[in-house]
Write a protein that holds these residues in place. Sequence first.
Motif, short mmCIF file in Angstrom:
data_model
loop_
_atom_site.label_atom_id
_atom_site.label_comp_id
_atom_site.label_asym_id
_atom_site.label_seq_id
_atom_site.Cartn_x
_atom_site.Cartn_y
_atom_site.Cartn_z
N UNK A 203 -2.08 8.74 -9.21
CA UNK A 203 -3.06 8.12 -10.10
C UNK A 203 -4.45 8.14 -9.49
N UNK A 204 -4.55 7.83 -8.23
CA UNK A 204 -5.85 7.86 -7.56
C UNK A 204 -6.38 9.29 -7.50
N UNK A 205 -5.50 10.22 -7.19
CA UNK A 205 -5.92 11.63 -7.09
C UNK A 205 -6.47 12.13 -8.42
N UNK A 206 -5.81 11.76 -9.51
CA UNK A 206 -6.29 12.17 -10.83
C UNK A 206 -7.67 11.60 -11.09
N UNK A 207 -7.89 10.36 -10.68
CA UNK A 207 -9.20 9.72 -10.88
C UNK A 207 -10.27 10.41 -10.04
N UNK A 208 -9.93 10.74 -8.81
CA UNK A 208 -10.89 11.41 -7.93
C UNK A 208 -11.23 12.80 -8.44
N UNK A 209 -10.27 13.49 -9.01
CA UNK A 209 -10.53 14.83 -9.53
C UNK A 209 -11.55 14.79 -10.67
N UNK A 210 -11.55 13.69 -11.40
CA UNK A 210 -12.51 13.55 -12.50
C UNK A 210 -13.85 12.99 -12.03
N UNK A 211 -13.81 12.02 -11.10
CA UNK A 211 -15.01 11.28 -10.74
C UNK A 211 -15.64 11.74 -9.43
N UNK A 212 -14.95 12.56 -8.67
CA UNK A 212 -15.44 12.97 -7.36
C UNK A 212 -14.72 12.25 -6.24
N UNK A 213 -14.76 12.83 -5.06
CA UNK A 213 -14.03 12.29 -3.92
C UNK A 213 -14.97 11.54 -2.97
N UNK A 214 -14.43 10.61 -2.22
CA UNK A 214 -15.25 9.88 -1.24
C UNK A 214 -15.51 10.75 -0.02
N UNK A 215 -16.42 10.27 0.84
CA UNK A 215 -16.73 10.98 2.08
C UNK A 215 -15.71 10.71 3.18
N UNK A 216 -14.99 9.59 3.03
CA UNK A 216 -14.07 9.20 4.10
C UNK A 216 -13.04 8.24 3.54
N UNK A 217 -11.83 8.32 4.07
CA UNK A 217 -10.77 7.38 3.71
C UNK A 217 -10.47 6.52 4.93
N UNK A 218 -10.48 5.20 4.71
CA UNK A 218 -10.18 4.26 5.79
C UNK A 218 -8.99 3.40 5.41
N UNK A 219 -8.07 3.20 6.34
CA UNK A 219 -6.92 2.34 6.11
C UNK A 219 -6.86 1.29 7.21
N UNK A 220 -6.61 0.06 6.79
CA UNK A 220 -6.57 -1.07 7.72
C UNK A 220 -5.14 -1.46 8.07
N UNK A 221 -4.88 -1.69 9.35
CA UNK A 221 -3.65 -2.28 9.89
C UNK A 221 -2.42 -1.41 9.62
N UNK A 222 -2.45 -0.21 10.15
CA UNK A 222 -1.32 0.70 10.07
C UNK A 222 -0.34 0.39 11.21
N UNK A 223 0.89 0.07 10.86
CA UNK A 223 1.93 -0.11 11.87
C UNK A 223 3.29 0.01 11.19
N UNK A 224 4.37 -0.15 11.95
CA UNK A 224 5.69 0.21 11.42
C UNK A 224 6.10 -0.59 10.20
N UNK A 225 5.64 -1.83 10.06
CA UNK A 225 5.97 -2.61 8.87
C UNK A 225 5.00 -2.38 7.72
N UNK A 226 3.95 -1.64 7.99
CA UNK A 226 2.97 -1.34 6.95
C UNK A 226 2.46 0.08 7.13
N UNK A 227 3.34 1.07 6.99
CA UNK A 227 2.91 2.46 7.15
C UNK A 227 1.94 2.85 6.04
#
Length: 339
Positions: free
Chosen positions: A45-69
């Motif tokens: 769903x996000x990819x479809x939106x980005x294909x229409x509206x454009x992509x960001x310069x960077x993707x950031x994810x907070x608190x990656x660990x084994x219980x929240x991959x």
Amino acid sequence: MARQLIKALQFAGHDVELVSRLKCRLRNAGMLEDVAADARREVDEVAARWQQQGTPDLVMTYHVYYKSPDLIGSPLARRFDIPYVTVEASYAGKRDRDEWAEAQAISSSAIRQAGLNICFTDRDAEGVARLVPTERLAILPPFADFSGLEIARQPKSATGTVQLLAIAMMLKGNKLASFRLLAEAFRRMPLGNWQLTIVGDGPVRDEVEAMFDGLERVRFAGQKDAAGVAGCLDSSDVLVWPGYREAFGLAYLEAQGAGLPVIAMRSGGVEAVVRDGETGILVEEGDTAQFANAVMKLVENTAVRERLGKQAQAFALEERGLAPASALLDELLQEVVSR
């Protein structure tokens, strides 16, 4: 802390989009398959939106660990070939060999994919360094937005009641262990010129209240919103919270920003936000006698209490506020994007 990161990015002039509100935290390892399926749909769903509206310069994810991959940001960054950054990722090697191994593998893959892994503490950086070279690691000291908490504290009478404050959710695990030590420490303390207010609520509140049963100088204030917490900080003299295995503890920073010295334990990442002897007192993990003695030291010594409080506020506002954190975060991300 994720909200603080968004504020820091916006403070630096960046446009921030929260692309998904899907909860990917796993309560047990068996949840992975279902959560991953939901995440794949979200990615599409996000990819479809980005294909229409454009992509960001960077993707950031907070608190990656084994219980929240990271089941969303990492796949999106790969699909669109966008720079990818993690903040407060962590890695524990023992999870490679237990029931969490599959989730851990996804988490580890995201950490290796990231152009930069930003850690708040040396402890987390040491773990992540087992997966990536040091040039893909950076330290961003824990910070907070102190607007609304920058209180010009007035010296209080040496004969007035010293107001002690604890703020925490009432949850099983480390939070409950902290409440248990706090209760045991206060049972050791002599009756004196102090009052403890506990702010917070949660599923084990009855159990927590039972720990303090019979302590007349302890009151429970329940859960407070941001304005209510600010009011409690304004009317208090010392933050007392053991902090078993805290990642670092945003409450410690907020209290110091309001001019309160902190009493806590050397546990987890607490030493990243409290300077022993300068902005508060740190005791050895699990030592109830030391904790009680530290509380009484600040209850009985107005000069020490006020000196630590002033130093705590200076440290928080000058070194750990939004502006310096925003500048450093911006510098780190600009470097990733320009590669």
